[in-house]
Design a protein around this motif. Structure first.
Motif, PDB file in Angstrom:
ATOM      1  N   UNK A 310       0.837  -1.204   0.000  1.00 37.94           N
ATOM      2  CA  UNK A 310       0.000   0.000   0.000  1.00 37.94           C
ATOM      3  C   UNK A 310       0.874   1.258   0.000  1.00 37.94           C
ATOM      4  N   UNK A 311       1.915   1.255   0.813  1.00 40.73           N
ATOM      5  CA  UNK A 311       2.818   2.404   0.855  1.00 40.73           C
ATOM      6  C   UNK A 311       3.533   2.596  -0.475  1.00 40.73           C
ATOM      7  N   UNK A 312       3.897   1.486  -1.103  1.00 45.78           N
ATOM      8  CA  UNK A 312       4.569   1.557  -2.405  1.00 45.78           C
ATOM      9  C   UNK A 312       3.653   2.172  -3.452  1.00 45.78           C
ATOM     10  N   UNK A 313       2.393   1.796  -3.421  1.00 47.66           N
ATOM     11  CA  UNK A 313       1.433   2.343  -4.388  1.00 47.66           C
ATOM     12  C   UNK A 313       1.320   3.856  -4.234  1.00 47.66           C
ATOM     13  N   UNK A 314       1.260   4.321  -2.997  1.00 51.87           N
ATOM     14  CA  UNK A 314       1.162   5.766  -2.756  1.00 51.87           C
ATOM     15  C   UNK A 314       2.380   6.501  -3.314  1.00 51.87           C
ATOM     16  N   UNK A 366      12.093   4.318  -3.632  1.00 50.23           N
ATOM     17  CA  UNK A 366      11.631   3.773  -2.354  1.00 50.23           C
ATOM     18  C   UNK A 366      10.399   2.898  -2.563  1.00 50.23           C
ATOM     19  N   UNK A 367       9.536   3.305  -3.481  1.00 52.38           N
ATOM     20  CA  UNK A 367       8.339   2.512  -3.776  1.00 52.38           C
ATOM     21  C   UNK A 367       8.726   1.137  -4.292  1.00 52.38           C
ATOM     22  N   UNK A 368       9.709   1.090  -5.163  1.00 51.99           N
ATOM     23  CA  UNK A 368      10.146  -0.196  -5.731  1.00 51.99           C
ATOM     24  C   UNK A 368      10.733  -1.098  -4.651  1.00 51.99           C
ATOM     25  N   UNK A 369      11.474  -0.507  -3.732  1.00 54.57           N
ATOM     26  CA  UNK A 369      12.041  -1.294  -2.628  1.00 54.57           C
ATOM     27  C   UNK A 369      10.931  -1.853  -1.731  1.00 54.57           C
ATOM     28  N   UNK A 370       9.978  -0.998  -1.360  1.00 48.34           N
ATOM     29  CA  UNK A 370       8.864  -1.444  -0.532  1.00 48.34           C
ATOM     30  C   UNK A 370       8.038  -2.509  -1.235  1.00 48.34           C
ATOM     31  N   UNK A 371       7.864  -2.363  -2.539  1.00 55.10           N
ATOM     32  CA  UNK A 371       7.067  -3.318  -3.316  1.00 55.10           C
ATOM     33  C   UNK A 371       7.680  -4.713  -3.271  1.00 55.10           C
ATOM     34  N   UNK A 372       8.978  -4.776  -3.467  1.00 54.64           N
ATOM     35  CA  UNK A 372       9.639  -6.075  -3.447  1.00 54.64           C
ATOM     36  C   UNK A 372       9.626  -6.688  -2.048  1.00 54.64           C
ATOM     37  N   UNK A 373       9.791  -5.838  -1.031  1.00 52.09           N
ATOM     38  CA  UNK A 373       9.726  -6.345   0.342  1.00 52.09           C
ATOM     39  C   UNK A 373       8.323  -6.871   0.652  1.00 52.09           C
TER      40      UNK A 373
END
Length: 542
Positions: A310-314, A366-373
């Motif tokens: 959700x954070x990555x999407x934002x 940062x979004x890409x990092x959060x997405x993979x995590x």
């Protein structure tokens, strides 16, 4: 606003819009007959505020009815049927209103406290069809009354005498005075309701107003009518117009043409028409306290149960690009669920939305990092997401924008956009058949709690199944122990928004903006960010 929303504005720029930009929209002749010519974008289904609640109806009621208070030029409550804005007693739980003794309905009847009592009972009761009986929550016994567990007479509203009204609350509601400008709380003429029964408000003959104007010539189905002055109105000296002419105009291009022909003094335009006229000298942007956002489904079988996704999407969505390049109609990027211009935090003097905005609103890396995590935490390498929206052009374009941003920037993500009729959107929400849904929330009244209540755990409109104990507790405390302490109340409000920023159950996209072509000779209109536009004190310059 918990009712049918107005059409959103904006679409990708078409050639026709470029042609419109070259057209003159001048409408500068003073109105010699002192008649203001207005439009509505939707049909008026009824003038009975107990049985219907939509924006077209509320617009008409704003010009013809008054509750205890009306909104002043700053959007603050000002005396209307009540002689003053009162302070509560009993630890914020009891309000006693003294009504104007010279307030009269357009048929000459005095406006009485019982007119308010009867109206609120009709509107809060289980037989009310407006869908707005929830707004009475907080008034003593309102929830039991609305579900039929108690009779309407148990509602905490009482006429102490002909001109004195008492309201008892279950808990302190520091926003209660702001709610009193809503048409849901307007009085109803007791004698007229009794005489007309089920026909009350079905046409102008079965309706009587207590405000500056009254409706004439509305049959219940026609698309044009008049508002004429109420000769009994207590504040006649501040009413300058002879009458208002209203018509339903659903097509933006038609609205533009009528404005050019001087048949409208205020024309609301949308879509490509609005885009093509953004530099018109008569254009006025009306910024409303509404936010367009993506509602995310947090159910256990859905990808967005994971907070990092959700954070990555934002962070991956370029909201500025969406507002300026896709919509290009004056809309502005949004970063908080609560819209700017809704409320000023009185303890800081700052716009609430701006003071609680996240520090980061766009960061692809940062979004890409959060997405993979997030994918790793779910044990997945890719996800297929369904985005549901209605089938308006603008929401289709927003859906395509989201699809493109997500698929091009987040590895392993695919998005299917389902643009369907509004009825199907409602069905999918009710069944949880979505990952993302394009939504709009327009605040009912000028306080963040009007927005926040929708995301509480047990709210029936919390379709995304968001449930956070801290968030819910902030609202419980705000309405309970901190309801009479402004410093603590607004601390609760800030904490609630900050929790949303962290959890991101909804992804803000852009703010609600209306584009209006306005006759420059018109003065005195109150353009409210919350509530309907008030034309009652308007006039024409020579």
């Amino acid at each position: 606003m918990k009712l049918t929303k107005v059409a959103a504005m904006g679409a990708t720029v078409a050639l026709s819009a470029l042609a419109l930009a070259a057209c003159s929209s001048k409408n500068t002749t003073a109105n010699n007959d002192n008649t203001l010519r207005l439009m509505l974008t939707g049909d008026v289904q009824s003038l009975d505020n107990s049985n219907v609640a939509n924006l077209a109806q509320w617009n008409v009621l704003e010009q013809t009815m008054e509750g205890l208070y009306r909104a002043d030029k700053k959007g603050n409550p000002a005396p209307a049927m009540a002689t003053k804005v009162v302070k509560p007693s009993n630890n914020g739980k009891t309000y006693v209103f003294h009504l104007r003794k010279n307030a009269k309905w357009a048929n000459g009847d005095p406006v009485t406290a019982q007119d308010f009592v009867n109206s609120w009972r009709r509107s809060a009761g289980p037989t009310a069809k407006s869908g707005y009986n929830y707004i009475f929550t907080g008034i003593k016994n309102a929830e039991q009354v609305s579900t039929g567990k108690m009779p309407t007479s148990a509602l905490g509203v009482k006429a102490l005498d002909r001109h004195t009204l008492r309201v008892d609350l279950e808990y302190a509601m520091p926003y209660f005075s702001r709610m009193m400008v809503l048409p849901a709380f307007f009085p109803q003429n007791t004698r007229m309701v009794k005489q007309t029964g089920s026909k009350y408000g079905t046409n102008s003959k079965n309706m009587v107003a207590n405000g500056p104007f009254q409706v004439k010539g509305w049959t219940g189905s026609n698309d044009s009518w008049k508002l004429v002055r109420n000769k009994y109105y207590y504040d006649k000296k501040d009413i300058h117009l002879k009458q208002m002419n209203m018509r339903v105009v659903k097509d933006a291009n038609t609205a533009h043409q009528l404005f050019q022909q001087k048949q409208l003094d205020d024309a609301q335009i949308t879509g490509t028409t609005a885009q093509g006229l953004q530099k018109d000298e008569n254009l006025r942007h009306v910024y409303r306290a509404g936010t367009y956002y993506l509602r995310l489904n947090l159910a256990n079988n859905k990808a967005f149960q994971n907070a990092k996704l959700r954070q990555a999407l934002f962070l991956v969505l370029n909201k500025d690009s969406l507002a300026k390049k896709v919509l290009s109609d004056g809309s502005q990027a949004a970063s908080t669920y609560v819209a700017p211009r809704l409320a000023v935090d009185p303890t800081t003097g700052k716009d609430f939305a701006k003071e609680t905005a996240p520090k980061e609103t766009y960061n692809v890396k940062k979004a890409q990092q959060l997405w993979q995590e997030g994918l790793k935490e779910l044990g997945q390498k890719k996800v297929k997401l369904t985005l549901v929206s209605d089938d308006q052009t603008v929401t289709k374009n927003v859906g395509q924008f989201v699809q493109s941003q997500v698929e091009s920037k987040l590895a392993g993500a695919s998005v299917e956009v389902h643009a369907v009729p509004s009825k199907e959107v409602s069905d999918r929400l009710a069944n949880g058949n979505f990952d993302m849904q394009s939504a709009l929330w327009l605040a009912d009244f000028a306080d963040p709690v009007s927005d926040f209540d929708v995301l509480t755990k047990n709210n029936p409109q919390n379709y995304g199944k968001y449930a956070n104990d801290n968030y819910n507790q902030q609202l419980v405390d705000a309405k309970g122990v901190n309801g009479t302490n402004p410093k603590k109340y607004w601390a609760n409000m800030r904490a609630a928004q900050e929790q949303l920023n962290q959890d991101m159950p909804v992804v803000p996209l852009y703010t609600m903006t209306e584009s209006h072509l306005v006759n420059p000779k018109v003065k005195g209109v109150l353009w409210h960010s919350v509530g309907e536009t008030d034309y009652t004190r308007a006039s024409f310059t020579k």
